[in-house]
Design a protein around this motif. Structure first.
Motif, PDB file in Angstrom:
ATOM      1  N   UNK A 120       0.836  -1.208   0.000  1.00 23.12           N
ATOM      2  CA  UNK A 120       0.000   0.000   0.000  1.00 23.12           C
ATOM      3  C   UNK A 120       0.872   1.261   0.000  1.00 23.12           C
ATOM      4  N   UNK A 121       1.926   1.277   0.842  1.00 24.61           N
ATOM      5  CA  UNK A 121       2.842   2.418   0.866  1.00 24.61           C
ATOM      6  C   UNK A 121       3.541   2.565  -0.485  1.00 24.61           C
ATOM      7  N   UNK A 122       3.961   1.440  -1.068  1.00 25.38           N
ATOM      8  CA  UNK A 122       4.618   1.487  -2.378  1.00 25.38           C
ATOM      9  C   UNK A 122       3.683   2.066  -3.436  1.00 25.38           C
ATOM     10  N   UNK A 123       2.401   1.725  -3.345  1.00 28.18           N
ATOM     11  CA  UNK A 123       1.434   2.258  -4.295  1.00 28.18           C
ATOM     12  C   UNK A 123       1.270   3.764  -4.168  1.00 28.18           C
ATOM     13  N   UNK A 124       1.266   4.272  -2.933  1.00 25.88           N
ATOM     14  CA  UNK A 124       1.173   5.713  -2.735  1.00 25.88           C
ATOM     15  C   UNK A 124       2.394   6.420  -3.326  1.00 25.88           C
ATOM     16  N   UNK A 125       3.566   5.829  -3.130  1.00 27.13           N
ATOM     17  CA  UNK A 125       4.777   6.421  -3.703  1.00 27.13           C
ATOM     18  C   UNK A 125       4.751   6.363  -5.229  1.00 27.13           C
ATOM     19  N   UNK A 126       4.243   5.260  -5.767  1.00 25.33           N
ATOM     20  CA  UNK A 126       4.165   5.138  -7.222  1.00 25.33           C
ATOM     21  C   UNK A 126       3.275   6.231  -7.804  1.00 25.33           C
ATOM     22  N   UNK A 127       2.190   6.534  -7.127  1.00 24.26           N
ATOM     23  CA  UNK A 127       1.320   7.610  -7.576  1.00 24.26           C
ATOM     24  C   UNK A 127       2.029   8.951  -7.560  1.00 24.26           C
TER      25      UNK A 127
END
Length: 375
Positions: free
Chosen positions: A153-160
């Motif tokens: 989930x944290x990785x997804x926020x960073x990807x955004x």
């Protein structure tokens, strides 16, 4: 010619949080004393109140006061708020100002606090070498390594974030060039992330201030830092009751609200922590990284009652290093606090070992040297 000989231009990108600015401010002072050019970048007006020197504005600090965070948040709810309502919006808000600062100041190196990811985004986009300022060591321990869904989930926020700002860089919390960890392995343990980390020890204020003891009894200090006034009322009141029942010690409780009353326990809205801690026998705190390191830099054992965020991991580091004991913040009563204070005194040898490791690491001077090599 080596750029360290003619001076390097350092842009320091930070959030509007005193605890994150403090170590970088000490490093900035050393860099300036060595003839380098230093400028700051972050949300205003909060940043100008925390630093000296030129400041490039990067957004409005008003919405990013952590005191606005609901005090009851714990666990994943606190982490969710931190990322979704603070770190990601802060990065988006800061990017235009950081980009303008890089264009105007033309830094050779950008120093980026882990919670000011806009600095990493802009430095990577502009091809400027950058270093991470890890004001707390917990991310180096990979706290989400055993929680793959939360890590994803944290990785997804960073990807955004990276997609919105046109950056292909990996984890924005860790520079591929240099990560300055303001701690030591003796306290934090080995890094569990594959990054170029330098353990430089705490970068403490050069002028700690003065503090006079009221009497000769051992001093026990209680403080919950600068962002926990709303959450700390009950715990501080219990600490006052605990210390009132310990006539053999002098109790000092930092009460930012000014609401507590006691005839036997000294109360203060603010203290110069390094100066006071140097006189203390035990420090009771929430586990904020600066507070922990300032106490251990004087070899003072701790009672740690973590509230949220990285504080639980820091408390565990203190216990593992035999430098203090741990309390339940939400449940501790006066009797529990009194017992913990008495037990913490036995941890002074462990606290002194951490103190020695801090002194050997080099602090702000060593951090500045590492940054010069990057420049």
């Amino acid at each position: 010619m080596d750029r360290t000989a003619r001076g390097v231009r350092f842009l320091l990108v930070v959030p509007p949080l005193a605890g994150h600015v403090t170590p970088v401010r000490a490093v900035a002072s050393v860099l300036s004393s060595r003839g380098h050019s230093v400028a700051w970048c972050g949300p205003e007006p909060a940043l100008s109140a925390l630093v000296c020197g030129p400041v490039f504005p990067a957004g409005d600090s008003g919405p990013f006061d952590l005191a606005l965070r609901p005090p009851e948040l714990r666990g994943f709810a606190a982490l969710k708020y931190l990322w979704e309502s603070y770190l990601v919006p802060l990065a988006d808000a800061m990017v235009p100002g950081v980009a303008a600062a890089v264009a105007a100041f033309a830094p050779d190196v950008v120093v980026v606090d882990q919670q000011a990811m806009a600095g990493a985004l802009v430095a990577a986009r502009c091809g400027v070498p950058w270093a991470t300022s890890a004001s707390t060591s917990t991310e180096l321990a990979d706290p989400l390594g055993s929680l793959p869904k939360v890590a994803s989930w944290v990785s997804g926020l960073q990807a955004g974030l990276r997609a919105r700002h046109g950056v292909l860089l990996g984890d924005l919390r860790f520079s591929p060039h240099l990560v300055l960890a303001f701690t030591t392995r003796a306290l934090a343990g080995e890094c569990r992330v594959a990054v170029p980390v330098s353990y430089v020890g705490p970068a403490l204020p050069a002028v700690p201030g003065e503090w006079s003891l009221v009497d000769d009894r051992p001093l026990v200090v209680v403080t919950l830092g600068t962002s926990n006034a709303a959450a700390g009322t009950r715990f501080l009141a219990e600490c006052v009751d605990a210390l009132a029942g310990m006539p053999s010690v002098r109790g000092l409780v930092v009460d930012p609200s000014g609401e507590l009353v006691s005839e036997s326990v000294q109360l203060a809205r603010w203290i110069p922590q390094p100066a006071v801690f140097s006189r203390a026998s035990v420090v009771v705190c929430h586990g904020g990284h600066n507070t922990v390191c300032e106490a251990l830099s004087s070899g003072v054992p701790l009672v740690v009652a973590p509230i949220r965020d990285d504080q639980s991991m820091l408390a565990q580091q203190v216990v593992t290093a035999s430098a203090g004991v741990r309390l339940r913040f939400d449940r501790a009563k006066a009797g529990d606090i009194r017992e913990a204070i008495e037990s913490a005194g036995e941890c002074r040898p462990g606290a002194e070992r951490i103190c020695d490791s801090f002194a050997a690491a080099g602090g702000a001077e060593e951090a500045a040297t590492r940054l010069e090599l990057l420049g």
